[in-house]
Design a protein around this motif. Structure first.
Motif, PDB file in Angstrom:
ATOM      1  N   TYR A   1       0.839  -1.187   0.000  1.00 20.23           N
ATOM      2  CA  TYR A   1       0.000   0.000   0.000  1.00 20.23           C
ATOM      3  C   TYR A   1       0.881   1.247   0.000  1.00 20.23           C
ATOM      4  O   TYR A   1       1.824   1.351   0.784  1.00 20.23           O
ATOM      5  CB  TYR A   1      -0.897   0.021   1.239  1.00 20.23           C
ATOM      6  CG  TYR A   1      -1.698  -1.247   1.431  1.00 20.23           C
ATOM      7  CD1 TYR A   1      -2.957  -1.396   0.861  1.00 20.23           C
ATOM      8  CD2 TYR A   1      -1.165  -2.320   2.156  1.00 20.23           C
ATOM      9  CE1 TYR A   1      -3.685  -2.576   1.026  1.00 20.23           C
ATOM     10  CE2 TYR A   1      -1.884  -3.494   2.321  1.00 20.23           C
ATOM     11  CZ  TYR A   1      -3.132  -3.618   1.752  1.00 20.23           C
ATOM     12  OH  TYR A   1      -3.849  -4.774   1.909  1.00 20.23           O
TER      13      TYR A   1
ATOM     14  N   ALA B   1       1.476   5.141   0.793  1.00 21.41           N
ATOM     15  CA  ALA B   1       0.998   6.044   1.833  1.00 21.41           C
ATOM     16  C   ALA B   1       1.876   7.289   1.883  1.00 21.41           C
ATOM     17  O   ALA B   1       2.980   7.307   1.325  1.00 21.41           O
ATOM     18  CB  ALA B   1       0.996   5.350   3.196  1.00 21.41           C
TER      19      ALA B   1
ATOM     20  N   LEU C   1      -4.054   3.753   1.291  1.00 19.93           N
ATOM     21  CA  LEU C   1      -4.305   2.847   2.416  1.00 19.93           C
ATOM     22  C   LEU C   1      -5.768   2.404   2.486  1.00 19.93           C
ATOM     23  O   LEU C   1      -6.158   1.746   3.444  1.00 19.93           O
ATOM     24  CB  LEU C   1      -3.930   3.531   3.734  1.00 19.93           C
ATOM     25  CG  LEU C   1      -2.439   3.699   4.018  1.00 19.93           C
ATOM     26  CD1 LEU C   1      -2.228   4.472   5.317  1.00 19.93           C
ATOM     27  CD2 LEU C   1      -1.743   2.335   4.106  1.00 19.93           C
TER      28      LEU C   1
ATOM     29  N   GLU D   1      -5.782   6.132   9.269  1.00 14.70           N
ATOM     30  CA  GLU D   1      -4.412   6.543   9.565  1.00 14.70           C
ATOM     31  C   GLU D   1      -3.662   5.417  10.260  1.00 14.70           C
ATOM     32  O   GLU D   1      -4.158   4.812  11.214  1.00 14.70           O
ATOM     33  CB  GLU D   1      -4.406   7.795  10.439  1.00 14.70           C
ATOM     34  CG  GLU D   1      -4.938   9.027   9.723  1.00 14.70           C
ATOM     35  CD  GLU D   1      -4.784  10.301  10.529  1.00 14.70           C
ATOM     36  OE1 GLU D   1      -5.055  11.392   9.972  1.00 14.70           O
ATOM     37  OE2 GLU D   1      -4.401  10.221  11.718  1.00 14.70           O
TER      38      GLU D   1
END
Length: 260
Positions: free
Chosen positions: A8, A10, A32, A67
């Motif tokens: 992923y 980010a 994400l 997050e």
């Protein structure tokens, strides 16, 4: 069928120094969107930072509202530590799908956590998730008051100092522990040689079944990062831009080193 772990993209949203040797990074972004926590309290992800294509593994401190928070130990040299020691907010990184190994039996009546600073994020998350009586031994180079509040409130913690920079004496500490009565669970992580000694102690002295403990080597004492004759950064960026696989990029890097 591909067995490659999901990755992923980010962005570093925030960077917060927690102590002289510990920095918190908060990652986010649309990349994400498909990330899912395992729910295992010591779960970790691989982190690949700009200019690198090797991953280093870090505990997921939390995953909340899109997050991802990880705490990074910073020291003199290393693939990630030099990057995390500076202002990296806004940088793009890659993380792998999380994995975990903590497996405390439901019948366990107590929990012992032992580790150095690299294990502190996992110990903090584990201690915050368990309901059984828990004792923690933390070997850290920083003053304990600089880490006040890092572990859950009310934690029974013994703070220890390493003998010297880059060394650990946790095996000696574990050999001197007075173990609680009954069935419980022992979790530990830190320097690899210390972990090997502790596994032998758990098997040969404590006679614990493998289901009663989890001991992991996070790093090796004396392992120094060697200067690279070839900077991998440009090769990595060019390879990614060209859509090449990590295996192809590695091959180009190896060829550059052999013929550089």
């Amino acid at each position: 069928m591909s067995t490659r772990a999901n990755r992923y993209d980010a962005q570093v949203l925030r960077r917060e120094p927690l102590s002289p040797h510990l920095v918190r990074l908060t990652l986010g972004g649309a990349g994400l969107a498909g990330f899912e926590s395992t729910g295992i309290p010591d779960e970790w992800v691989g982190l690949i930072v700009p200019g690198q294509f090797q991953s280093r593994y870090y505990t997921v401190r939390s995953w909340r509202d899109g997050e991802l928070t990880i705490d990074v130990v910073v020291h003199e040299t290393g693939l990630v530590t030099e990057w995390a020691a500076r202002d990296c907010v806004g940088d793009l990184v890659t993380v792998t799908e999380p994995k975990g190994s903590f497996a405390m039996p439901e019948s366990a009546g107590w929990l012992l956590l032992v580790g150095d600073l690299t294990a502190l994020p996992a110990m903090a998350r584990v201690a915050g998730c368990t309901e059984v009586p828990t004792r923690t031994w933390a070997e850290v180079p920083d003053r304990p008051d600089s880490l006040a509040g890092y572990l859950p409130g009310g934690s029974d913690v013994t703070w220890l100092s390493p003998p010297r920079a880059g060394e650990s004496r946790l095996a000696e500490v574990v050999e001197g522990i007075e173990w609680p009565a009954g069935e419980g669970y022992f979790w530990m992580a830190g320097e690899s040689a210390q972990m090997r000694a502790i596994r032998k102690h758990l098997m040969r002295v404590r006679h614990l079944p493998s289901t009663a403990y989890d001991v992991m080597g996070y790093w090796r004492a004396g392992a120094q990062r060697q200067p690279r004759a070839v900077d991998p950064g440009p090769i990595y960026r060019a390879g990614r831009a060209a859509g090449k696989t990590d295996e192809q990029i590695w091959a180009e890097y190896d060829d550059a080193r052999d013929h550089g």
